[in-house]
Each structure stands twice: as C-alpha cells, then as structure tokens.
Write a protein that holds these residues in place. Structure first.
Motif, short mmCIF file in Angstrom:
data_model
loop_
_atom_site.label_atom_id
_atom_site.label_comp_id
_atom_site.label_asym_id
_atom_site.label_seq_id
_atom_site.Cartn_x
_atom_site.Cartn_y
_atom_site.Cartn_z
N GLU A 89 0.82 -1.22 0.00
CA GLU A 89 0.00 0.00 0.00
C GLU A 89 0.86 1.27 0.00
O GLU A 89 0.50 2.28 0.61
N THR A 129 -17.22 2.42 -8.79
CA THR A 129 -16.50 2.67 -7.54
C THR A 129 -15.02 2.43 -7.78
O THR A 129 -14.63 1.45 -8.42
N PRO A 179 -11.35 2.34 -5.64
CA PRO A 179 -10.62 2.46 -4.37
C PRO A 179 -9.43 3.40 -4.52
O PRO A 179 -8.89 3.57 -5.62
N TYR A 189 -17.44 10.28 -1.70
CA TYR A 189 -16.48 9.40 -1.03
C TYR A 189 -17.19 8.61 0.06
O TYR A 189 -18.10 9.12 0.73
N ASN A 202 -18.44 -5.59 1.86
CA ASN A 202 -17.50 -5.07 2.85
C ASN A 202 -18.31 -4.48 4.00
O ASN A 202 -18.68 -3.31 3.99
N GLN A 217 -12.73 4.70 1.77
CA GLN A 217 -11.89 3.82 0.96
C GLN A 217 -12.16 3.94 -0.54
O GLN A 217 -11.32 3.55 -1.34
N LYS A 218 -13.33 4.46 -0.90
CA LYS A 218 -13.73 4.42 -2.31
C LYS A 218 -14.26 5.75 -2.79
O LYS A 218 -14.86 6.52 -2.04
N TYR A 271 -11.24 -0.13 -11.23
CA TYR A 271 -12.61 0.31 -11.00
C TYR A 271 -13.57 -0.86 -11.21
O TYR A 271 -13.22 -1.88 -11.82
#
Length: 807
Positions: free
Chosen positions: A178, A476, A478, A507, A516, A631-632, A664
C-alpha cells in the motif's frame, strides 16, 4: 465359448446399427454427465484433506446472540489468539490468520520508484504457528521463523515469479505494501493445492499488524470488536474433545469480554466441516454444502438410470424382431443361461463403447465445466485409480441394470411359439413396463426442467428488483489509504466534477450494497445500555445521498464535513428501536463506543435499501461522515461517451496517486456477483435438464421407430380405409402424450415441494405460480412431439400399397 458369445453379439449389433447407435449415444451422454458429477463431488469432498493433523484442527467461531436469533461467524477479536495461548497451555497449537484481500503491492527499482504494481486477493497476515499446524509445502525459508518478525512476507512460487520473474531470486527482496510499508521476503511456499479453503499466495507476518502505526494497532487489546477476516485455529490434544473445549470457552468469554457482550459466545468448528458450512465464511469463497452434494449426486444417478431405462425400453421393444432367432437357438440346444449370457454380452459391448465415448465427451467438456464453476478439475483424470474403479463399477452396474431384464425376456420365449411367429408384440415387449419406464424417464426430466425454470425466474427477479437506490452507470474506485493521499481527495473531486461525462462524485467506506460490512451496536437517546442488535455502518460524505438517489422519509442529509456531525438512519433501524413514526426519531442522539466524538443527533431517516444480497433481509443502517475511514470514490457518469469518460477518470486518478494502482468496478456488476454461485448452479441445472430431456427423447425416438415398423400393415390398412395423415400422426403421438402428462402430475408435485423448500433460503423470492408448471409441461410435450413427429409423419406418408404388398 466366450469368444463365440462376443463374436455373435458383435454381429447382431452390426445388423441393428440404428438400435446400437441410439443405445450407445444415450448411455454415453448419461455416463459422461455422471462422470463429471463424480469429478465435482470428488473435488469438493477433498478440501483440506492433505493436512496430516486435520482431524484435530478446529476453527474458533464467534456466535452472536440477538433478538432475531443466533448468528455464527468465522471472525474473532484480534487479541484472542494470544489470550487462548495464555489461558489454555494444554492446546498443542493456536494460530491466527487474517485475510487482507484487495491489497496492493509494488516492487521498486533502485531509486525507490515502483516498477511493478500488483493487486492480490489471496493475501493474508498469519502467525508462524499456522504453518506448524497446516501442511503447506515450502521451497525456501524456515516455516518456524520466516514470519516471526514484523514486516516480513512469504510468497507462493507463482506469486514470487510474478513479482520477481523467478522465485529463486525472491528471497531477501523487498516488496512495498500500500505504498507505505516495506516487507522483506523470508520464505517461498509451494503453490497451494486447488482443494484448500486457505489459498495462500502472499502471507505477511501477523506481527506486522501489531506494530505501532498499523491499521489494526488500536484494536490489539479490543475484545469487543470482531473482524470477520480474522480466523483462529486451535489444535486440540488427543485427550480433549470439541465439546469439552467449548465448555472452557464459555469461561474464557466471561473472563475477557465486558458484561454487555458475554451473551455472545465462542464455538469450535471442525476443519472437516468448514467447506460444507455455507452459514460461515471460508477464505476460498467457495463453500459447497452437503445438501448440494446430495442433490447433484442424485441428479447424476438419475441421468444414468434414465439412460439405462432407454436401453431396457428399446431392447424389449425389439424383442419381437428377435423371437425367431431365440426359437432357432433353443431348438439347436441353447438353454436359457446360454441366451442370458449372449444378450448380456451384447449389452456389455454397447456399454464399453458408451463408456469410451463418455470419457471423450467428459474430456471435451471438462475445461468448460472448470470455467463455469471456477474450479480446477484435473484433465488427466484417467490416471486416478479411484476414478478407474468408478468407471469399472459403472460398466458392471449399467450392464446388469440395462441388460438383465431384456435378456430375461428374450431368453424366456417358447421356441415353438417363437418359430411360428406367434409371440405377441404387446406381451413380449412388456408394454406396461415400457410405459412405466417412459413415465419414470419424463418424471426425472420434467423435475429438472421445473427446477431449472424456478432458478431462472428467481435469478431474473433478483436482477430486476429495485434495491432502493440507483445502481446504473455508477463506478467505484478504491484509493490509497494513507493520510497524504486523503489530503488530495477534495482537489480530485473538483477535477472529476469538471469532466463533461461525470454527473456526481462521493467518497465513502463502501457502496450502498457491498460485501465489505461493518456492524456495531450503539446507545440511543442517552440510554446507559447498548442496543441488543447491530446496525450496519455506511460511512459516507453528504453527496452520497444524491448520487445514489436515497429517498428521505423524514429529515434531511447531514451537513458536509470530515467528521460526525449528524446521523442518518434507515426505516428498519427506527422500527428496531420501537419508534413508529420516523419523524419522532429526528433529534434523538446516537453514541458509538462511548466516544464523545461519535455522539450526534439523528437528522434524517431514509427509506430502506438492500445493503447486501436479496437472499438476506434488510438490516438496520447507520450513516454519517468520517473521512478517515473512506476507501472508495463513487462516480456517477453520463451514459454517453462512456469510454472517453472512463479514460479521463483514469488519467485524473493516476496523476493524483502516481504510486497507486488504478482499478474500478461498475456497481451493477458487483451486485451481480452476489448471485454468482446461484447463476453457476442455474447454468449447471440447465445443462442437466437438457441432458435429461435429450436422453428421454432419444429413447422415445427409438421406440417410435420400432413401433412404426411393427405397425406398418396397420397404417397401410388405415390409409386404404381413408385415414388422414393427421390421424395417423395422432395415433403415434397420443400414447406418449398421455404418458408425459402422467409423468408431469408426479414430477410437478415433487418439484413444487423441493423448489418451495429451496426458495425459503431467500428473503425475497418469486411465488411458485402455475405458469412455471404450465411452461414445463408445454416444453416437455412440444419436445416429445418434435421427437415423435418425424417418424410418425414418415410412417403416415408411406405408400399403403408397399406396406401391404410385403405379405
């Protein structure tokens, strides 16, 4: 003698090529389907059997107890593995493993710039004890120490090759997680087998999660929060049973969890049960219930049986044509046993040809089956001794099942009657038996058709039902979770909204319907106690409501901000709280985790929307803004010039996060994935139903062919007396239509019972309307008429002079 039997049998089959061809094809298709189903079952029942300690390995599941029942989950609290080791030293091993799917990794050049970027769904954190408990093979590194230190990682052979070109060059190298954490490669795993629910490709040391600054550092001493991806395994000693240890876990829960949470318990789940328990998650995402194994096993047996029924039908129908042969053989000294062996020899030859053809069909179909079910069945299955034994058993069973009754009928003819050609067609052919077998065949075929139609209509219902929010033309994306990246979000939003194809940008932590999940209890209206149910958190900015067109029944959205300044809840949460009118909830305060920063009033109530699969009921939802957990990016685009819009979005994202990895997903595609397993089974059942109908109609065609030969003179006389072509076709079709209707009455009742039970697993489901059953019988009759029609019309159009002249 045996050679003579085989030679004679071979000549008889060559003399009756159409009869032999129909039987070989029918049996081959049935055996091929049965063989492929056997391969599926063999694969699904082999999961994690390669671990030598499998009989003593258990997973610790959390069991939530609420007003709506008991809900087991594979998730546990982060400090639990250490707690179990301390409190139960008698355990041989305790190991934690945490799935970290969708994580991003990169390999850098000498100057620190990423040259390769990867996304990995099969990535994990694991304690070193995990590899002492489970038998995953190692190519390099020490399984006891490779993951003992923070910021270390082990890779599978394929993964190491993907990162570094050759797995032998990977040891000691650095990969970046990351774009913020460097991980040193300290081991290489052999590629995990396909039949495991822990498909390890990349494993980071669990100690990395415990380092200061990690995403999980704040939860290392939190016994209340349960992480669904955090699985804990224990290895019980030989003198301890699961029931005994479950009693100890009750004491363990009371010791470590606050009083408000002791109602929730822990329970062991055997490793051998994990793959078949669809109520609790497995990392492979590929559970396969024992009930489903039973269902497809029965389908395989039924397909094989109806193929054998074809053989019996055709053999008994042909008996009259062979009556003189039997008479001559008996006059020349053959006894009944000799004839039985003779006719069974013919069946054996047909079966051997059918099995050979079935293996070829299975080899051709196997890649398509692997792609459909996303499994890895071995194409070299003939090297498997278990499978060879299965095929040998099929040969024996099919030969006896298909050949014994026809051989018994043929060998039982009276020689004098047979030679005088006085064997009654109806009696010798076993008309009642044949009718019963045709009914049995179409019962099975129609049951499969009914089941398939119900599944198709249910899937269509899922696809068309409104979820309570807009899902079309929304993607979406991330984004990196570090603080530097989040500081760029406002600028990125402005740039995206300036693009001509972009309508709205928001967001959030997740989309409205997402796998999730984040559930929590809370305190309502300054109550000293937390709620006895969990609400699903949907952290999102204020623009989220407009983008997804969420409808308000009371109040309004919370104001723009990076932290909590108000709550929006759904109707289900209001009802759970006992509030009848949503307006009465406005202004009431909600507090999370006894945190003053998570204390705010309810400012709005939205209509219920589905946050997960339609298999599940709508859950209470709690929404607010919290930028730290976003996160997205949610982007709603114009339907025109989609490719151009997607290209501009990618360009902006890449320029904003140059070290990140762009990907995406359209929301409607993500939602469709909720029903992937049902769609796979739907396709599989369509194939099974098609095979059942094909085999049944193949036998029907053969029977009509023999009937047309036996009734040649009758048809000639009827035509001479003025019968029309339509009446002759009706003569041939009437009996089979009645038999199919009788079969439908039986299969319709059975189909209704079983499909009604199947639909009970879905909160949102179609009614079992008469239209489904009418369509099933209509399809069956139409296919049967098409099958019978060709031969019937040919017989009806035959010249009656030629039919009668043969006398």
């Amino acid at each position: 003698m045996i050679r003579n039997y085989i030679k004679t049998a071979w000549r008889n089959l060559l003399r009756n090529k159409s009869y032999a061809a129909i039987n070989v094809v029918g049996l081959a298709v049935g055996i091929a389907a049965c063989l492929l189903i056997f391969l599926i079952i063999q694969f699904e029942t082999s999961f994690d059997n390669f671990h030598s300690k499998k009989d003593h390995i258990y997973r610790v599941n959390t069991v939530f107890v609420g007003p709506d029942g008991v809900h087991p989950t594979s998730g546990t609290a982060l400090p639990m593995s250490e707690g179990l080791r301390i409190d139960f030293p008698q355990l041989k091993e305790v190991a934690a493993i945490f799935r970290n799917d969708g994580s991003h990794y990169s390999v850098s050049n000498g100057s620190g710039q990423p040259v390769k970027k990867f996304k990995e769904d099969d990535a994990y954190y694991a304690e070193p004890q995990f590899f002492s408990m489970f038998d995953f093979g190692w190519l390099a590194g020490d399984k006891k120490t490779a993951l003992s230190e923070p910021k270390t990682v082990v890779l599978s052979e394929d993964e190491a090759t993907r990162f570094f070109g050759n797995w032998r060059d990977a040891m000691g190298k650095i990969i970046r997680y990351e774009n913020k954490t460097d991980l040193k490669v300290t081991g290489i795993l052999k590629n995990p087998p396909a039949n495991t629910d822990n498909p390890l490709k990349l494993v980071v040391s669990y100690a990395t999660m415990r380092t200061k600054g990690s995403d999980f550092y704040g939860n290392l001493h939190d016994w209340v929060s349960t992480f669904g991806d955090n699985n804990i395994y224990v290895l019980l000693p030989d003198n301890m049973t699961a029931d005994q240890f479950n009693k100890n876990l009750k004491v363990f829960v009371k010791k470590h969890k606050p009083a408000d949470y002791v109602k929730d318990g822990l329970q062991l789940q055997p490793l051998a049960d994990m793959h078949y328990n669809t109520d609790v998650n497995v990392y492979s995402g590929h559970p396969f219930s024992k009930q489903l194994i039973k269902v497809i096993s029965l389908i395989g047996i039924f397909l094989l049986v109806i193929a054998c029924v074809n053989f019996i039908n055709l053999a008994t129908a042909q008996a009259v044509n062979r009556s003189k042969e039997v008479g001559i053989r008996k006059v020349l000294g053959s006894n009944r046993n000799n004839l039985l062996i003779q006719f069974l020899s013919e069946t054996l030859i047909i079966t051997l040809f059918a099995v050979t053809l079935a293996v070829i069909i299975a080899e051709i179909a196997l890649p398509m089956l692997n792609k459909l079910l996303e499994i890895q069945l071995n194409s070299g299955f003939l090297a498997d001794p278990v499978l060879l034994l299965f095929l040998a058993g099929v040969i024996v069973i099919v030969t006896l099942l298909s050949g014994f009754y026809p051989a018994l009928v043929l060998s039982g003819f009276n020689p004098i009657t047979a030679l005088k050609n006085r064997v009654a067609s109806g009696k010798s052919s076993g008309v009642l038996l044949r009718r019963g077998l045709v009914v049995f065949q179409f019962c099975i075929a129609q049951f499969l058709v009914i089941g398939t139609l119900v599944i198709i209509f249910q899937m269509d219902y899922f696809n068309k039902k409104s979820l309570g929010f807009d899902k079309d033309a929304i993607l979406t994306v991330p984004f990196p979770g570090d603080s530097l990246s989040k500081a760029k979000l406002n600028t990125l939003k402005d740039e995206l909204l300036a693009q001509p194809g972009v309508k709205d940008v928001s967001y959030s932590f997740a989309s409205p319907s997402d796998n999730n999940g984040w559930g929590t209890d809370f305190k309502y209206n300054n109550s000293p106690k937390v709620t006895d149910f969990n609400a699903q958190m949907k952290w999102a900015d204020a623009e989220y409501f407009k983008l997804y067109n969420l409808q308000f029944v009371a109040g309004h959205p919370y104001t723009k901000g990076d932290t909590i300044n108000g709550w929006v809840v759904n109707e289900s949460l209001v009802h759970k709280l006992g509030v009848r009118d949503p307006k009465d909830a406005i202004g009431k305060y909600i507090k999370l985790w006894d945190d003053k920063k998570k204390y705010a009033p309810i400012v709005g109530v939205v209509k219920d929307f589905n946050i997960s699969s339609l298999k599940n009921p709508i859950q209470p939802v709690l929404m607010s803004s919290w930028k730290d957990v976003y996160q997205k990016i949610n982007i709603k685009i114009q339907p025109a010039n989609v490719n151009q819009t997607l290209a501009s979005i990618e360009r902006l994202w890449t320029s904003t996060f140059p070290d990140g990895m762009y990907e995406y997903q359209f929301l409607d595609e993500k939602i469709a994935n909720f029903y992937k397993s049902e769609n796979q089974l739907s396709t599989l059942y369509k194939i099974f139903a098609g095979i059942g109908i094909f085999i049944s109609c193949l036998g029907l065609y053969g029977l009509v062919s023999f009937m047309a030969v036996q009734r040649t003179k009758e048809v000639g006389i009827r035509k001479t007396l003025g019968a029309s072509v339509a009446s002759i076709v009706y003569l041939f079709s009437k009996e089979f239509t009645i038999l199919i209707i009788i079969a439908f009455v039986i299969s319709g009742s059975i189909g209704y019972y079983f499909m009604h039970r199947w639909l009970q697993d879905f909160t949102y489901r179609i009614p079992l309307s008469p239209g489904i059953f009418i369509l099933a019988i209509a399809v069956s009759i139409a296919i049967a008429w098409l099958t019978v029609g060709y031969k019937a019309i040919k017989a009806a159009l035959a010249n009656p002079v030629k039919s009668l002249r043969s006398e």
